[in-house]
Design a protein around this motif. Structure first.
Motif, short mmCIF file in Angstrom:
data_model
loop_
_atom_site.label_atom_id
_atom_site.label_comp_id
_atom_site.label_asym_id
_atom_site.label_seq_id
_atom_site.Cartn_x
_atom_site.Cartn_y
_atom_site.Cartn_z
N VAL A 1 -3.04 1.41 -12.51
CA VAL A 1 -3.85 1.71 -13.69
C VAL A 1 -4.06 0.40 -14.44
O VAL A 1 -3.26 0.04 -15.32
CB VAL A 1 -3.17 2.76 -14.59
N PRO A 2 -5.12 -0.36 -14.11
CA PRO A 2 -5.33 -1.69 -14.70
C PRO A 2 -5.36 -1.68 -16.23
O PRO A 2 -4.82 -2.59 -16.87
CB PRO A 2 -6.68 -2.13 -14.11
N GLU A 3 -5.99 -0.68 -16.81
CA GLU A 3 -6.12 -0.61 -18.26
C GLU A 3 -4.76 -0.56 -18.95
O GLU A 3 -4.58 -1.12 -20.04
CB GLU A 3 -6.94 0.64 -18.61
N TRP A 4 -3.79 0.09 -18.33
CA TRP A 4 -2.45 0.21 -18.90
C TRP A 4 -1.50 -0.87 -18.38
O TRP A 4 -0.37 -0.99 -18.87
CB TRP A 4 -1.86 1.58 -18.62
N GLY A 5 -1.93 -1.60 -17.36
CA GLY A 5 -1.09 -2.66 -16.80
C GLY A 5 0.13 -2.15 -16.07
O GLY A 5 1.18 -2.80 -16.08
N ILE A 6 0.01 -0.99 -15.41
CA ILE A 6 1.16 -0.39 -14.73
C ILE A 6 0.74 0.19 -13.38
O ILE A 6 -0.44 0.38 -13.10
CB ILE A 6 1.81 0.74 -15.57
N ARG A 7 1.76 0.45 -12.55
CA ARG A 7 1.57 1.21 -11.32
C ARG A 7 2.43 2.47 -11.41
O ARG A 7 3.57 2.41 -11.88
CB ARG A 7 1.98 0.39 -10.09
N LYS A 17 -6.14 3.42 -5.72
CA LYS A 17 -5.06 3.70 -4.79
C LYS A 17 -4.39 2.41 -4.32
O LYS A 17 -5.05 1.46 -3.91
CB LYS A 17 -5.61 4.47 -3.58
N THR A 18 -3.06 2.39 -4.39
CA THR A 18 -2.31 1.23 -3.89
C THR A 18 -1.27 1.66 -2.86
O THR A 18 -0.53 0.82 -2.34
CB THR A 18 -1.62 0.49 -5.04
N GLY A 19 -1.19 2.95 -2.58
CA GLY A 19 -0.24 3.46 -1.60
C GLY A 19 -0.44 4.94 -1.43
O GLY A 19 -1.17 5.58 -2.20
N GLU A 20 0.20 5.52 -0.43
CA GLU A 20 0.02 6.95 -0.20
C GLU A 20 0.45 7.77 -1.40
O GLU A 20 -0.12 8.82 -1.69
CB GLU A 20 0.80 7.38 1.04
N TYR A 21 1.49 7.29 -2.10
CA TYR A 21 1.98 7.98 -3.30
C TYR A 21 2.06 7.02 -4.48
O TYR A 21 3.00 7.05 -5.26
CB TYR A 21 3.36 8.59 -3.03
N GLU A 22 1.04 6.15 -4.61
CA GLU A 22 1.07 5.17 -5.69
C GLU A 22 -0.34 4.81 -6.12
O GLU A 22 -1.25 4.71 -5.29
CB GLU A 22 1.80 3.91 -5.25
N VAL A 23 -0.53 4.63 -7.43
CA VAL A 23 -1.81 4.19 -7.97
C VAL A 23 -1.57 3.07 -8.97
O VAL A 23 -0.50 2.98 -9.60
CB VAL A 23 -2.56 5.34 -8.68
#
Length: 355
Positions: A252-258, A244-250
């Motif tokens: 995904v380290p493996e894919w290198g994206i948020r 979790k990086t925000g209330e409506y955000e995650v």
């Protein structure tokens, strides 16, 4: 009509611990081989005796370990269709079906029930045939006729299509669905096929390692399976660890994206899932640079394998599946995913706390 199952049984290397409430209609038990699906059915039917717990069908106690109640299978009024249909090989279709009417003493009524069952299953002209003379679909209908003439309160179907080839399986699903709706009573259907469960069942229970992970309406569970295992069981091809990086955000380290999400992100989130059909080069959100990794052709669909620009080199490629006539000749430079199509996945023991 209702069925309540709360049982435990230790098989040594495997432990069954099932809590299931079924109100009405057709409920599918969806899980991989060896997860405890068939053992659950056999416990309800009285073939397997749980170590502890309680099973109640329409207010009637079938099993209660504390009260020492354990009705014999023939006293439970439960119909069980085995994977191999279990027809008596030395009996004709008519005599097999008559076995389900052995308690009916009125000869005229028995004859009418037999004729009605054969007609309903389109077996009238095959009444004198033996099981080995029947196709797989005809054997299945004969087995169902034998069960349904006994008018069970509950019908248990154990992998009813596993013995059939793909073409026959698809065509019979339509017939069986109509039969089950006409049956009008409780049905539990065990399957490892998500397609069978989705086509036939109004409700689904996901089962893994001998326990129920989640239950609910079939479409709702497929839309939000809740756990990583649930996502796998419902056919999600793209699953990766997330935080979790925000209330409506995650992230995904493996894919290198948020990723932006359509639902609030719970504190216990452990992964995200994206179904292969949901990617869109014209999406307005969650759009990232991608590069082609491979392509798999099927008769009517194409699966494009790709990687995000900053994706971990050791990670598996991401699947994008679409109809063959819509597959692009050239890989798009960017792909997006709508926030509402990002599945939020949680550990099985915290799935109830996901929002």
């Amino acid at each position: 009509m209702s069925l309540s199952v709360h049982i435990k049984k230790d098989f040594g290397g495997f432990r069954l611990c099932v809590d299931l409430e079924h109100e009405s209609g057709i409920t599918g038990l969806l899980g991989a081989s060896g997860c405890g699906k068939s053992l659950t059915l056999k416990s309800i039917a009285g073939i397997v005796t749980p170590d502890q717990g309680r099973i109640v069908l329409n207010g009637r106690v079938l099993f209660d370990s504390e009260q020492h109640i354990n009705l014999k299978p023939q006293m439970r009024n439960v119909g069980y269709l085995f994977q191999n249909y279990a027809l008596f090989p030395n009996m004709t279709v008519e005599k097999n079906v008559l076995c389900g009417l052995n308690r009916e003493k009125d000869k005229k009524l028995k004859k009418k029930k037999l004729e009605d069952a054969l007609a309903m299953m389109e077996l009238t002209e095959l009444a004198g045939s033996y099981p080995h003379q029947l196709s797989g679909g005809q054997q299945q209908r004969a087995a169902l006729a034998r069960i349904l003439v006994s008018e069970p309160e509950l019908l248990l179907l154990d992998e009813p299509f596993s013995a059939l080839d793909a073409y026959l399986r698809d065509s019979l699903q339509i017939q069986v669905k109509e039969l089950l709706e006409h049956f009008g009573k409780d049905v539990l259907l065990v399957s490892h096929s998500r397609d069978e469960v989705y086509h036939l069942c109004s409700h689904v229970a996901l089962i893994d390692g001998g326990r129920i992970l989640e239950t609910g309406r079939t479409k709702a569970i497929f839309a939000s399976p809740g756990s990583r295992i649930g996502a796998v069981l419902t056919g999600c091809k793209n699953i990766a660890a997330a935080r979790k990086t925000g209330e409506y955000e995650v992230e995904v380290p493996e894919w290198g994206i948020r990723l932006k999400t359509g639902r609030p992100v719970g504190d216990h989130i452990c992964a995200v899932g994206i179904r292969a059909h949901y990617f869109n080069p014209r999406a307005g959100e969650n759009v990232f640079p991608v590069r082609l990794d491979g392509r798999m052709e099927e008769p009517f669909e194409t699966t494009i394998l790709f990687r995000y620009q900053d994706q971990d080199r050791d990670s598996a490629p991401v699947w994008w599946r679409l109809p063959k006539d819509r597959a692009p000749e050239k890989m798009p430079e960017r792909l997006g995913i709508a926030p509402q199509n990002v599945l939020l996945l949680y550990p099985e023991d915290t799935a109830g706390e996901k929002e």
